[in-house]
Design an enzyme around this catalytic site. Structure first.
Site, mmCIF file in Angstrom:
data_model
loop_
_atom_site.group_PDB
_atom_site.id
_atom_site.type_symbol
_atom_site.label_atom_id
_atom_site.label_comp_id
_atom_site.label_asym_id
_atom_site.label_seq_id
_atom_site.Cartn_x
_atom_site.Cartn_y
_atom_site.Cartn_z
ATOM 1 N N ARG A 31 37.100 22.668 -38.160
ATOM 2 C CA ARG A 31 35.636 22.625 -38.149
ATOM 3 C C ARG A 31 35.051 23.273 -39.397
ATOM 4 O O ARG A 31 33.943 22.926 -39.806
ATOM 5 C CB ARG A 31 35.077 23.334 -36.905
ATOM 6 C CG ARG A 31 35.334 22.598 -35.596
ATOM 7 C CD ARG A 31 34.648 23.298 -34.430
ATOM 8 N NE ARG A 31 33.256 23.523 -34.752
ATOM 9 C CZ ARG A 31 32.635 24.694 -34.634
ATOM 10 N NH1 ARG A 31 33.281 25.765 -34.207
ATOM 11 N NH2 ARG A 31 31.368 24.816 -34.944
ATOM 12 N N ASP A 76 31.135 36.427 -40.169
ATOM 13 C CA ASP A 76 32.122 35.361 -40.346
ATOM 14 C C ASP A 76 33.376 35.824 -41.090
ATOM 15 O O ASP A 76 34.330 35.053 -41.224
ATOM 16 C CB ASP A 76 31.503 34.173 -41.099
ATOM 17 C CG ASP A 76 30.697 33.268 -40.181
ATOM 18 O OD1 ASP A 76 30.718 33.487 -38.960
ATOM 19 O OD2 ASP A 76 30.038 32.330 -40.680
ATOM 20 N N CYS A 81 31.449 26.999 -30.843
ATOM 21 C CA CYS A 81 32.380 28.096 -30.574
ATOM 22 C C CYS A 81 31.842 29.026 -29.483
ATOM 23 O O CYS A 81 30.644 29.319 -29.434
ATOM 24 C CB CYS A 81 32.599 28.926 -31.849
ATOM 25 S SG CYS A 81 33.667 28.143 -33.058
ATOM 26 N N LYS A 136 30.268 25.049 -45.644
ATOM 27 C CA LYS A 136 29.920 24.412 -44.365
ATOM 28 C C LYS A 136 28.520 24.805 -43.918
ATOM 29 O O LYS A 136 27.709 23.958 -43.517
ATOM 30 C CB LYS A 136 30.941 24.827 -43.309
ATOM 31 C CG LYS A 136 30.526 24.608 -41.853
ATOM 32 C CD LYS A 136 31.545 25.221 -40.921
ATOM 33 C CE LYS A 136 31.143 25.085 -39.459
ATOM 34 N NZ LYS A 136 30.173 26.104 -39.031
ATOM 35 N N ASN A 137 28.208 26.100 -43.991
ATOM 36 C CA ASN A 137 26.937 26.579 -43.452
ATOM 37 C C ASN A 137 25.740 26.207 -44.327
ATOM 38 O O ASN A 137 24.595 26.382 -43.911
ATOM 39 C CB ASN A 137 26.991 28.093 -43.252
ATOM 40 C CG ASN A 137 27.924 28.482 -42.118
ATOM 41 O OD1 ASN A 137 28.229 27.670 -41.245
ATOM 42 N ND2 ASN A 137 28.399 29.718 -42.128
#
Length: 416
Positions: free
Chosen positions: A396, A304, A116, A22-23
């Protein structure tokens, strides 16, 4: 609002394929604004944040063609230089359109981002860097409005290490006049993945993977093909799951060279790891051993993964300590883990965990993306039934997590 229902106590056995990161995918998608050519991407994860980013890019006029995990972008006909609040409010990574728009078109109007609630994560370093490159930037009515006929190369030293700040300024610098030096740059593998793709598009970047990036601006970039790197956070999350539940799983389509610190901590927990190519076999028998750690920027322990490791520590055979140095509000999962029977106390940015022999299922609520993953892990290890509410946070950043866990023996279902 969807929920996950988990009946704990099941050991995990089988293969789990890891999706694209995702990142890495989010900034790479924004790089489609830098060129009029085709950007053909593969291994793009199927996530809510990715869908939001594609909607944001489409409303600028960027052409998006999608086939499962393949996405092709074409920026030949950009018609809007605005990122509206309605799309930006749910995802902080939306700020990543600012640098590419400004660099290629000389203007950008981007809503201040949301996402978030795990900390302030201000965008001041993005603005500071772009102003150093000659941009005129005002903030009014909740929008960042940037203008500059042509960005100029500059020496930029950010006050803190910022991943999205590095990515935004890096993309902007590729089309600036002259040389840009980014000092105190983020070194995360996702930043490296973006930089490598930009080079394939014709950018001139030295120092990739270090904290000093030197960019020689070029007049234009062209299209390319690129495969998004695998998600190290997703891989480590599933490894934490088997550490908490026991079992024998294989993680496939992964990169072990980009999360060494997490793998070392998993070995300390007692997880037996065998690595071969892009596959990790993980076996766990017995109770986890406690591990203490401190989050920090890459190549240190990733923030994370803090919540997921804390979930494992809750059932470890002894006490542990977790110190969070990146985000000031990233302990919101503590009270939810305690609802399952964990014994965690906090003092400032440090959490103290007393491992307990077992957790007991209960209704819990996800408060952010990684917190939701920690609650899933705890639910898999707990006795009885756990229901995790507000899992839109999970969607997400995790590509069909419940389907992947079900395939290896977890009793987990999505409740619509």
């Amino acid at each position: 609002m969807d929920k996950l229902q988990i009946v704990g106590g099941k050991r995990l056995h089988g293969d789990i394929p890891i999706s694209g990161a995702k990142n890495a995918a989010l900034p790479i998608l924004c790089a489609g604004l830098l060129t009029s050519g085709d950007l053909a991407l593969s291994n793009v994860p199927r996530l809510h944040d990715v869908r939001t980013m594609l909607r944001l890019l489409e409303q600028t006029g960027l052409k998006v063609t999608q086939d499962d995990e393949r996405v092709t972008l074409n920026g030949a006909n950009i018609t809007s230089l605005e990122a509206p609040y309605e799309l930006v409010k749910t995802m902080r990574a939306s700020i990543l359109v600012l640098g590419p728009m400004l660099a290629r078109f000389g203007e950008a109007r981007v809503s201040l981002p949301g996402g978030c609630a795990i900390g302030s994560r201000p965008v001041d370093q993005h603005i500071k860097g772009l102003r150093a490159m000659g941009a005129d930037i005002t903030i009014e009515g909740g929008y960042i409005h940037a203008r500059c006929a042509k960005l100029k190369g500059a020496r930029i030293h950010t006050d803190m290490i910022t991943v999205t700040g590095t990515e935004n300024l890096l993309m902007a610098a590729t089309l600036a006049d002259g040389e840009t030096i980014l000092e105190n740059a983020a070194r995360e593998p996702e930043v490296v993945d973006l930089a490598n793709m930009l080079v394939a598009m014709g950018a001139k970047i030295d120092g990739i993977g270090t904290d000093r990036l030197v960019i020689q601006g070029v007049p234009s970039l062209h299209g390319t093909q690129h495969a998004v790197i695998s998600d190290r956070i997703e891989a480590a999350t599933f490894l934490c799951a088997v550490a908490a539940t026991g079992g024998d799983i294989r993680i496939t389509n992964t990169r072990t060279d980009i999360f060494d610190v997490a793998l070392d901590k998993l070995r300390e927990i007692g997880l037996q790891l065998a690595i071969e190519g892009d596959t990790i076999r993980a076996r766990m028998d017995g109770r986890p051993q406690p591990v203490s750690f401190r989050t920090t920027e890459y190549p240190g322990f990733p923030t994370d993964m803090q919540a997921q490791f804390m979930a494992v520590d809750t059932i470890a055979a002894g006490p542990s300590r977790v110190t969070e140095t990146i985000f000031e509000n990233r302990f919101m999962h503590v009270q939810e883990l305690n609802r399952l029977g964990a014994q965690i106390s906090t003092e400032g940015n440090t959490a103290f965990i007393e491992g307990v022999p077992r957790l007991v299922g209960a209704p819990v609520m996800a408060t952010d993306l990684r917190a939701s993953a920690s609650l899933v892990i705890a639910g898999l290890a707990a006795e009885g039934t756990t229901v995790v509410d507000r899992i839109y946070h999970l969607d997400r950043g995790y590509d069909r997590m419940e389907a992947k866990l079900s395939a290896v023996g977890a009793d987990i279902v999505r409740i619509k």
